[in-house]
Design an enzyme around this catalytic site. Structure first.
Site, short mmCIF file in Angstrom:
data_model
loop_
_atom_site.label_atom_id
_atom_site.label_comp_id
_atom_site.label_asym_id
_atom_site.label_seq_id
_atom_site.Cartn_x
_atom_site.Cartn_y
_atom_site.Cartn_z
N CYS A 168 0.85 -1.20 0.00
CA CYS A 168 0.00 0.00 0.00
C CYS A 168 0.89 1.24 0.00
O CYS A 168 0.64 2.22 -0.72
CB CYS A 168 -0.89 0.02 1.24
SG CYS A 168 -1.93 -1.43 1.45
N CYS B 209 2.45 3.17 -3.12
CA CYS B 209 1.71 4.24 -3.82
C CYS B 209 1.25 5.35 -2.88
O CYS B 209 1.17 6.51 -3.26
CB CYS B 209 0.48 3.67 -4.52
SG CYS B 209 0.84 2.54 -5.87
N HIS B 210 0.88 4.96 -1.65
CA HIS B 210 0.18 5.91 -0.78
C HIS B 210 1.03 6.47 0.35
O HIS B 210 0.48 7.13 1.25
CB HIS B 210 -1.07 5.24 -0.19
CG HIS B 210 -2.07 4.81 -1.23
ND1 HIS B 210 -2.81 5.70 -1.96
CD2 HIS B 210 -2.44 3.58 -1.67
CE1 HIS B 210 -3.61 5.03 -2.80
NE2 HIS B 210 -3.40 3.75 -2.65
N CYS C 96 -6.67 -2.53 -5.72
CA CYS C 96 -5.24 -2.25 -5.53
C CYS C 96 -4.46 -3.55 -5.34
O CYS C 96 -3.40 -3.76 -5.94
CB CYS C 96 -5.02 -1.36 -4.31
SG CYS C 96 -5.66 0.31 -4.49
N CYS D 147 -37.39 -1.14 11.91
CA CYS D 147 -36.70 -0.93 13.19
C CYS D 147 -35.95 0.39 13.23
O CYS D 147 -36.01 1.12 14.22
CB CYS D 147 -35.71 -2.07 13.44
SG CYS D 147 -36.50 -3.63 13.89
N ARG E 248 -22.64 -7.03 9.22
CA ARG E 248 -23.73 -6.53 10.06
C ARG E 248 -25.05 -6.56 9.30
O ARG E 248 -26.08 -6.96 9.85
CB ARG E 248 -23.43 -5.10 10.53
CG ARG E 248 -24.37 -4.61 11.61
CD ARG E 248 -24.15 -5.38 12.91
NE ARG E 248 -25.22 -5.17 13.89
CZ ARG E 248 -26.31 -5.91 13.96
NH1 ARG E 248 -26.51 -6.90 13.11
NH2 ARG E 248 -27.23 -5.69 14.88
N CYS F 89 -28.46 -8.74 10.28
CA CYS F 89 -29.80 -8.14 10.40
C CYS F 89 -30.79 -8.87 9.50
O CYS F 89 -31.90 -9.19 9.93
CB CYS F 89 -29.76 -6.66 10.01
SG CYS F 89 -29.63 -5.54 11.41
#
Lengths: 158, 286
Positions: free
Chosen positions: B102, B105-106, B139, B205, B243, B247
């Site tokens: 990573c 490039c960053h 990436c 909800c 998540r 649900c």
């Protein structure tokens, strides 16, 4: 009374009960969502109804409704109206209809239908997250509905 | 709940104080959530114009107990920051045939400040709305030539937590118009569809009943500005699509898969309902 006779009577009673049970797809709702006769063909048991209402794996009614008479059960919800005095506000037939499929009485209500087995969007196999096959098992049996209704009919104000 | 009551009381007092307090505006906007005494988080904001039925948007932090809230106010207490530290090390780890990372490039994670706030967003080259996870995997696979990371795996979720952490305090600001609009509309339709045997939509909800108790749970608005979220319930960082999956499963429905077009659309829509709240991830919830 001989044992054979008792057995015979029992068999008759059981077969009568089975014949009288109304399947979820065959329930006759009135114009405003009421159901006039027992879904199981038998009367309800209020003590069993109270347990079903408190049990997370069964009706779990208190998840959304507060019930003063069940105050020994922890954590009553507030999504639906409190049920104290509900027997004064509704008839047995109306309560049966609301428990079985509240949307027949209150279109658009959040309340799940406890005696409905078909017509769902992406029905699941219980809480597995996997696809289920309709007709699903109803959330409560006919007799459990009757038990809950019979308990609700004890909830008078004062 | 106590916190919400306290906040509620404070608002009543503001009301009693009359127009003078309202005119300043400064008091009403005072941050309840300040992380490490310096990162101010907006946990209540006016609802974006596209929301028809809600006037104020509220972070899930407001619905948690004071004890849980306090954990998020200190990065040394927040267990989600362990994942952030793991990802910080991973940021410069070599991967793929050319040993890319990573950092190649960053430079550093801080250079990605602002990214979390605008994702999911339209990707012109791909011709689709991309989540931050999809961008990371682009990436990883296309730039570094490495194997894609599991969409909701630990490595990915920790990296998303790192990228979120450097945007904390910035307002969520996802675009819902232009080429992203059809995806946003799809997400909105999913939000209002009543799935499963319990026939529950997100809205039942989290729009109609937020702030109500459902058994022992205090219903929130289902905002996702705090994801990834460290949940005390399962003791780990949770990806937003997991998540969602939980649900939908709880409606007794067949869920959608993490990374599916449906959940990407839903994420864009739900994120847009939080436009104006601060990026909080990694947040702490129960």
């Amino acid at each position: 009374m001989s044992r054979q006779f008792t057995l015979a009577v029992t068999v008759v009673l059981i077969s009568t009960t089975v014949q009288a049970e109304v399947a979820p797809q065959e329930v006759a709702y009135g114009e405003y969502g009421a159901i006039d006769t027992s879904l199981s063909g038998a009367p309800g048991d209020p003590a069993s109804g109270a347990e079903i209402m408190a049990n997370r794996g069964q009706g779990n009614c208190v998840a959304c409704h507060a019930v003063g008479a069940l105050d020994e059960v922890p954590f009553h919800g507030e999504v639906g109206p409190p049920l104290d005095g509900v027997a004064d506000r509704w008839s047995e037939a109306e309560l049966r209809g609301i428990v079985a499929n509240a949307k027949m009485t209150f279109p658009g209500t959040i309340m799940p239908a406890f005696y409905k087995t078909t017509g769902f969007i992406r029905p699941g196999d219980g809480f597995s997250g996997k696809a289920g096959t309709e007709p699903l098992e109803p959330l409560l049996t006919a007799q459990q509905i009757e038990d809950v209704v019979s308990y609700l009919m004890t909830l008078h104000e004062n | 709940m106590r916190q919400t009551l306290r906040t509620g009381a404070a608002r009543v007092m503001l009301g009693l104080a009359g127009s003078a307090a309202l005119a300043t505006g400064a008091i009403a906007q005072e941050a309840n959530l300040v992380i490490d005494g310096e990162i101010e988080i907006v946990t209540r904001a006016p609802a974006p114009d596209h929301m028809e039925n809600v006037s104020e948007i509220v972070s899930g932090w407001e619905y948690r107990s004071p004890e849980t809230q306090a954990v998020q106010m200190d990065d040394f207490e927040n267990p989600g920051m362990i994942g952030v530290d793991n990802a910080r090390a991973d940021f410069s780890a070599a991967m793929g045939p050319d040993g890319q990372s990573c950092a190649a490039c960053h430079d550093n994670p801080e250079s990605l400040e602002g990214a979390r706030a605008v994702y999911p967003k339209w990707d012109e080259t791909k011709g689709e709305v991309q989540t931050l996870e999809m961008q990371v995997n682009e990436c990883v696979t296309e730039r570094a030539g490495a194997e894609a990371w599991n969409y909701t795996g630990t490595r990915m979720t920790e990296m998303i937590a790192l990228i979120s952490s450097v945007s904390r305090g910035l307002p969520v600001n996802v675009a819902i118009d232009g080429p992203a609009q059809p995806t946003w509309e799809q997400g909105k339709e999913i939000y209002y569809t009543r799935y499963g045997q319990l026939e529950l939509a997100c809205a039942n909800c989290h729009e109609d009943n937020y702030d109500n108790m459902i058994r022992a749970d205090h219903l929130s608005q289902g905002q996702i500005n705090g994801f990834p979220t460290y949940r005390l319930k399962n003791g780990k960082l949770n990806a937003v699509h997991n998540r969602f999956k939980g649900c939908v499963r709880d409606t007794r429905a067949q869920t959608f898969a993490p990374g599916s077009p449906e959940f990407v659309a839903l994420e864009l829509y739900v994120a847009s309902r939080g436009n104006g709240l601060s990026v909080e991830g990694p947040s702490v919830r129960n």
